[in-house]
Design an enzyme around this catalytic site. Structure first.
Site, PDB file in Angstrom:
ATOM      1  N   ASP A 159       0.821  -1.213   0.000  1.00 46.48           N
ATOM      2  CA  ASP A 159       0.000   0.000   0.000  1.00 46.48           C
ATOM      3  C   ASP A 159       0.855   1.264   0.000  1.00 46.48           C
ATOM      4  OD1 ASP A 159      -2.422  -1.206  -0.118  1.00 46.48           O
ATOM      5  OD2 ASP A 159      -3.046  -0.776   1.932  1.00 46.48           O
ATOM      6  N   ASP A 173      -7.094  -7.324  13.954  1.00 41.38           N
ATOM      7  CA  ASP A 173      -6.674  -8.670  14.345  1.00 41.38           C
ATOM      8  C   ASP A 173      -7.471  -9.184  15.545  1.00 41.38           C
ATOM      9  OD1 ASP A 173      -5.586  -6.767  16.026  1.00 41.38           O
ATOM     10  OD2 ASP A 173      -3.508  -7.247  15.569  1.00 41.38           O
ATOM     11  N   ASP A 188       3.876  -9.168   9.443  1.00 48.60           N
ATOM     12  CA  ASP A 188       4.092  -7.739   9.200  1.00 48.60           C
ATOM     13  C   ASP A 188       5.465  -7.535   8.577  1.00 48.60           C
ATOM     14  OD1 ASP A 188       1.621  -7.032  10.093  1.00 48.60           O
ATOM     15  OD2 ASP A 188       2.275  -6.257  12.038  1.00 48.60           O
ATOM     16  N   ASP A 209       8.191  -6.140   9.337  1.00 50.32           N
ATOM     17  CA  ASP A 209       9.448  -6.259  10.083  1.00 50.32           C
ATOM     18  C   ASP A 209       9.625  -7.640  10.704  1.00 50.32           C
ATOM     19  OD1 ASP A 209       7.226  -5.474  11.705  1.00 50.32           O
ATOM     20  OD2 ASP A 209       8.594  -5.196  13.388  1.00 50.32           O
TER      21      ASP A 209
END
Length: 533
Positions: free
Chosen positions: A136, A289, A195, A197
């Site tokens: 995105d 989540d 994610d 990282d």
């Protein structure tokens, strides 16, 4: 002029002190204290003590359960069937389930290579796994870099898809939802989410997928986070202490007792059928989540937490990034509690005890009471009793219960136990933001849906650590003063001075030290909490 009496210009009670502002304010204070301030403060103390008791009972309960789990509890492979998946000569790799790996990202210049590389390095039959990068990014340069990285791995034979949208509707939830709409996803049975990282080990899927394959009642398998930059600065050590309790105690207890806990949004594998039955991803809060996990649990799906399976990731190493993250993590659950309260009550698929657990323990005590009582009691009400000696806080409420709660929270990170005083001070400062965010979520006020992606540094951390040896420590002021912290620090400092001069409660040492912590962060969160750069 002589005809005007003093009572014309001032009330009778202030006539003799019109030339002394301090005495006038003192008289006003004494007039309103007994009929107004004292009763209100007594009510506040009662409510804070009640919340402290609720939090204390919750922490003691969790401590007892986790102790029993560690001593007598069965390991995940004993509670659920687990067998390694084996090759089938006749059907080949078709015996392995099809796995989708989603990596949502947004302008992740520093970490995109780490996450994509780790995902492409996952050990699984190459024709039974699809890597999906959901980009995105709004920066065209970063977008191009991510696209080129995907092409590089595709040239090595990895089935990797680079997906973009023309908008950011729904933020992360929107990206994940759109990612599941692609035709090639229909052949997938499970979806692993990381994610930008996060760096899973190559055997991640081999250690999680068998649980889902052999236990059809399981909808989610969640791994633990491992913080690669916990030693970056004092602030990251404080974060590690808070999050280690969450992973060591809260997630483990939830998994072992009610087979329910909040999905951490990453480092987990979902059964796509469970995800779809729960209604898929929704962007109505900033904790998509947790929203999904609660809805899936209400459908009867069970969750499994694997504490031994750790996935490397990064903690926010700047205070600004940490504040934004904590706002989202505090505001979102409170807002979700507001939206789902009646839905949980009306649900008929789960037991009454599980409803009580979700409403009372999971939401009310941990997501609302824990934030509010920390700030309101220890940073507002307790200092106020110094100014109003008529109201006393019992020693068990001011000392014993907080001490036990603190020790129970700190046991998750034994290596940092010597930092417990710093952790208390830092958590009290952060409770200001968490309390504000909690009320914003409960009331659905202005910033309720604010989503700011947490800044990640990736390899920059390594360069920064290497450069520390040649750099001299220095103070670093932030971009702006943090007025709420400064105001709270000033209030605590004033209460401390009053306690020294007139008080009987003798909280002055705590008040001065806590005020200093608020001032440190309020004046630009300098050196003590922020790494040199």
């Amino acid at each position: 002029m002589d005809r005007f009496s003093s009572t014309t210009l001032f009330p009778d009670t202030l006539a003799g002190t019109r030339d002394d502002l301090t005495e006038q304010l003192t008289i006003i204070w004494e007039q309103i204290k007994a009929p107004l301030i004292v009763p209100l403060l007594r009510i506040a103390v009662f409510l804070c003590l009640l919340m402290s008791i609720l939090l204390f009972i919750e922490r003691v309960y969790m401590g007892i359960v986790i102790t029993l789990v560690k001593l007598f509890g069965r390991k995940p492979d004993k509670r659920y069937k687990w067998e390694s998946l084996k090759d089938d000569v006749e059907i080949g790799n078709s015996c392995y389930p099809m796995v989708l790996v989603q990596i949502p990202m947004y302008n992740e210049k520093e970490v995109y290579q780490l996450s994509i590389g780790a995902a492409c390095g996952l050990s699984w039959p190459s024709d039974r796994i699809i890597i999906q990068v959901l980009d995105d990014s709004t920066d065209p340069i970063i977008k191009n870099l991510v696209s080129m990285e995907c092409q590089r791995w595709a040239s090595k034979g990895i089935d990797i898809k680079y997906e973009i949208r023309d908008n950011r509707n729904g933020y992360k939830a929107g990206a994940l939802k759109e990612g599941l709409k692609h035709p090639y996803v229909k052949q997938c049975d499970y979806v692993a989410i990381f994610d930008a990282d996060f760096q899973p080990e190559p055997d991640f899927l081999w250690r999680t997928i068998p649980f889902l394959v052999h236990n059809p009642q399981l909808g989610l398998v969640q791994a633990r986070w491992k913080f690669v930059n916990a030693d970056e600065c004092l602030m990251t050590r404080m974060q590690e202490m808070s999050l280690d309790y969450h992973f060591t105690v809260e997630q483990e207890v939830g998994s072992s007792t009610y087979a329910f806990f909040g999905f951490n949004g990453t480092a987990g594998v979902w059964r796509i059928a469970a995800l779809e039955e729960a209604g898929g991803w929704k962007d109505r809060t900033t904790v998509e989540d947790m929203d999904l996990a609660v809805r899936a649990s209400l459908k009867g799906w069970k969750f499994l937490y694997l504490s031994a399976l750790k996935v490397k990731n990064e903690l926010p190493s700047t205070f600004k990034a940490y504040r934004y993250q904590q706002h989202r993590w505090s505001c979102g659950p409170a807002n979700l509690f507001r939206k789902m309260f009646m839905e949980i009550i009306r649900n008929k698929k789960v037991s009454l005890w599980k409803k009580i657990h979700v409403i009372y323990s999971f939401f009310f005590v941990r997501k609302v009471v824990a934030h509010i009582v920390t700030f309101v009691f220890y940073c507002v009400v307790l200092p106020a009793t110094v100014l109003v000696p008529e109201v006393e806080v019992p020693k068990w409420g001011a000392v014993y219960i907080p001490s036990i709660i603190t020790i129970l929270n700190a046991v998750g990170t034994p290596r940092s136990f010597h930092l417990i005083i710093f952790w208390i001070l830092f958590e009290n400062v952060m409770s200001l933001h968490r309390t504000k965010a909690t009320f914003i979520g409960l009331l659905e006020a202005g910033r309720v849906n604010e989503w700011i992606v947490t800044e990640k540094l990736g390899d920059v951390l390594k360069m920064k650590s290497a450069s520390k040896a040649v750099k001299k420590p220095r103070f670093r002021f932030g971009d702006r003063l943090l007025l709420l912290e400064l105001a709270t620090g000033a209030y605590l400092f004033f209460c401390g001075c009053y306690d020294v001069a007139f008080g009987k409660n003798h909280y002055f040492l705590y008040l001065f030290i806590q005020a200093f912590a608020f001032f440190i962060i309020g004046f630009g969160h300098i050196g003590t909490f922020v790494p040199n750069s």
